[in-house]
Design a protein around this motif. Structure first.
Motif, mmCIF file in Angstrom:
data_model
loop_
_atom_site.group_PDB
_atom_site.id
_atom_site.type_symbol
_atom_site.label_atom_id
_atom_site.label_comp_id
_atom_site.label_asym_id
_atom_site.label_seq_id
_atom_site.Cartn_x
_atom_site.Cartn_y
_atom_site.Cartn_z
ATOM 1 N N LEU A 1 -4.024 12.130 -4.708
ATOM 2 C CA LEU A 1 -3.034 12.098 -3.632
ATOM 3 C C LEU A 1 -3.274 10.910 -2.692
ATOM 4 O O LEU A 1 -2.324 10.241 -2.251
ATOM 5 C CB LEU A 1 -3.080 13.411 -2.832
ATOM 6 N N TYR A 2 -4.554 10.647 -2.415
ATOM 7 C CA TYR A 2 -4.880 9.541 -1.519
ATOM 8 C C TYR A 2 -4.494 8.198 -2.131
ATOM 9 O O TYR A 2 -4.055 7.269 -1.442
ATOM 10 C CB TYR A 2 -6.374 9.579 -1.191
ATOM 11 N N SER A 3 -4.642 8.103 -3.467
ATOM 12 C CA SER A 3 -4.341 6.855 -4.162
ATOM 13 C C SER A 3 -2.852 6.526 -4.133
ATOM 14 O O SER A 3 -2.457 5.350 -4.246
ATOM 15 C CB SER A 3 -4.810 6.928 -5.621
ATOM 16 N N ASN A 4 -2.020 7.536 -4.000
ATOM 17 C CA ASN A 4 -0.569 7.323 -3.988
ATOM 18 C C ASN A 4 -0.038 6.850 -2.637
ATOM 19 O O ASN A 4 1.143 6.499 -2.523
ATOM 20 C CB ASN A 4 0.149 8.622 -4.379
ATOM 21 N N ILE A 5 -0.888 6.867 -1.622
ATOM 22 C CA ILE A 5 -0.451 6.457 -0.272
ATOM 23 C C ILE A 5 -0.468 4.940 -0.187
ATOM 24 O O ILE A 5 -1.471 4.281 -0.493
ATOM 25 C CB ILE A 5 -1.377 7.053 0.811
ATOM 26 N N LEU A 6 0.628 4.377 0.222
ATOM 27 C CA LEU A 6 0.754 2.917 0.303
ATOM 28 C C LEU A 6 0.325 2.432 1.689
ATOM 29 O O LEU A 6 1.067 1.763 2.408
ATOM 30 C CB LEU A 6 2.203 2.503 0.005
#
Length: 574
Positions: free
Chosen positions: A298-303
């Motif tokens: 989920l954190y990786s998907n945050i731009l």
């Protein structure tokens, strides 16, 4: 000294002895030494006829007694300045009896008039008012109107013994011829056996102003200009602030999910960050690998960069804290506004002040809460001691308290009031926040306790201290006020504000004496004219009485007693 003056001096001695300390009769000498004119205030029940024919009870009556040049041969002139419905009163005149005896004392006359007012005694055979006499005959079952025994004197206040013997004037003889001459109004022959009176026989005679006696006799101490009325602080500040703090806390806890940092992130448009934050809050040492991998995904998907992510999170926490502060301020502002209106006796004003207090408080509370959280986070370090943490939290909460104080001050916008309400909120907020950390350390229910009980304690204390601070500082800041010494609201204190302070039984007035039916809808005003407070009657039927005298307009002084309907208020200034 003439025989007449000796008799008048003896009357004064006896009156002084009988009525100093009397709880229902206040006698004030007006003219002469010894006095030849008196003003008598009775606090007993009488009745008053309204223009529509209804009967109302009046509990205060003003009488003037003049010992004229032919006294004691002829009865004194007695007049009443307040309204009364009685067979033996008419157009201000009082008939104290058809048969007068020169040996009747002035004290007896004063008590007799008080009994007449209460309808304990009345004469319908030769009345001054035939209409009142007819009414009295038809309504005997209503009498007496009052049941106070006026034959009560407090001799403890008298100074020295009474050493003057009552002069018995035998000019009115007991034979029938003399009595007929007296009844027909034949001019009397004043005795010529004049004699002097020793100065020491008049020792101890004192003049006590009406306003002072009303305060000292009935209430055990003179109301001084710098007095602090703790009853006002309690019922106008502390109680309502306490209720408001409880209300604000309950609302904030009930809406905790809606005001959380997660919800704040969603409102800010960061739903993906909110999802990560929610997962992050649930991760602990017992979490398995799958949960940790899901959080990483989920954190990786945050731009957002790490710095931007942290900034967004800080903003969300500030918004959440701001909403918490806004709800708390809403409760305090709402209930302190209600208390302000109710204290001054007006339900419409209570609603108005509540809406003003709530509206301003929720806005300023939000702003101050946001600033408070930013300040707290910026000043608090990871390795701060308990004392340092308490100081920082106290500072943060003080900003929130300042916002609440400003909100309450703006209910009645006046510079001094605004300043002192703000200071009260500042002090209350600081102390409430300061003790929060210590309460958390002492009171904690289990490992999962998030500090709810500690918040409740801290918020309640903050509310109480805000109420106390606002009340105390308002007391110290007051410049002029009225204290009710008689009436339904006895003991209450009303501030006199700059501009116009209106008094009446209508809710639109500044001071509303709504329980007193003899107070007009708009009875009188107190206007600050430069440095002087001017009382102006509004043309009311009963009028406004200042120190026993009916007045249309007068400049008020410290200690002046203002009688409005059945209420008596004492004016005070610093």
């Amino acid at each position: 000294m003439t025989a007449r003056l000796r008799r008048i001096a003896a009357d004064w001695e006896q009156v002084r002895k009988d009525f100093v300390g009397h709880k229902n009769i206040i006698v004030t000498p007006v003219e002469g030494n010894p006095p030849e004119k008196y003003r008598v205030t009775y606090f007993v029940n009488g009745i008053y006829l309204l223009p529509d024919g209804k009967i109302e009870v009046l509990a205060r009556h003003e009488v003037e007694i003049t010992l004229h040049s032919e006294y004691p041969r002829y009865k004194p002139i007695c007049k009443i300045s307040t309204q009364i419905w009685h067979p033996n009163f008419r157009d201000g005149q009082i008939c104290i009896g058809d048969i007068w005896g020169a040996g009747e004392s002035l004290s007896d006359i004063i008590i007799n008039i008080g009994d007449m007012i209460q309808y304990k005694s009345w004469n319908s055979s030769s009345p001054l008012s035939s209409e009142a006499a007819q009414w009295a005959i038809e309504n005997k079952h209503l009498f007496p109107i009052g049941s106070i025994d006026l034959h009560i004197a407090d001799y403890s206040s008298a100074n020295g013994d009474v050493s003057i013997d009552l002069y018995v004037d035998d000019a009115v003889g007991t034979d029938e011829t003399s009595r007929q001459e007296f009844m027909m109004g034949t001019p009397p022959v004043v005795p010529t056996n004049d004699f002097d009176i020793a100065a020491e026989e008049l020792a101890g005679i004192e003049f006590v102003p009406t306003a002072q006696r009303m305060q000292t006799v009935a209430h055990g101490g003179l109301v001084r200009g710098n007095s602090v009325n703790f009853k006002t602080i309690l019922f106008k500040g502390i109680i309502w602030a306490f209720i408001g703090a409880i209300f604000g806390f309950v609302i904030s806890e009930s809406l905790n999910a809606a005001t959380s940092s997660t919800q704040a992130l969603k409102w800010m448009g960061y739903s993906d960050v909110a999802e990560v934050y929610e997962k992050l809050m649930n991760i602990d040492e017992s979490s398995d690998l799958a949960e940790r991998l899901e959080l990483y995904r989920l954190y990786s998907n945050i731009l957002l960069s790490k710095i931007e992510f942290n900034d967004v999170m800080k903003s969300a926490v500030r918004v959440s804290s701001a909403m918490f502060a806004a709800l708390l301020a809403l409760g305090l502002g709402l209930f302190l506004g209600i208390g302000e209106g109710i204290y001054y006796g007006s339900k419409p004003q209570a609603v108005r002040y509540a809406l003003i207090g709530a509206g301003i408080s929720i806005v300023i509370g939000f702003v101050s809460g946001y600033i408070a959280q930013a300040t707290y986070a910026g000043m608090l370090s990871d390795d701060a001691s308990t004392m340092a943490s308490a100081m920082v939290r106290g500072f943060g909460w003080s900003i929130m308290g300042l916002g609440v104080g400003v909100s309450i001050g703006l209910i009645k916008p006046e510079l001094r009031r605004l300043m002192f309400c703000s200071l009260g909120g500042l002090a209350g907020g600081f102390l409430g926040g300061f003790i929060f950390n210590f309460v958390v350390g002492v009171v904690k229910f289990g490992a999962n306790d998030t500090g709810t009980f500690a918040r409740a304690i801290g918020i309640t204390v903050m509310g109480l201290l805000i109420g106390l601070g606002i009340g105390l500082l308002e007391q110290f800041a007051k410049q002029a006020w009225l204290k009710v010494v008689r009436g339904e609201f006895e003991g209450k204190e009303y501030l006199v504000f700059a501009g116009t302070t209106s008094i009446g039984n209508n809710g639109k007035n500044t001071i509303v004496l709504f329980k007193d039916s003899l107070v007009a809808p708009h009875h009188c005003d107190i206007v600050l004219d430069g440095s002087k407070y001017v009382l102006i009657d509004q043309g009311t039927p009963l009028g406004t009485i200042v120190n026993g005298m009916k007045t249309a307009r007068c400049i008020l002084k410290q200690g002046d007693a203002i009688a409005v309907g059945n209420s008596v208020l004492v004016f005070n200034t610093k």
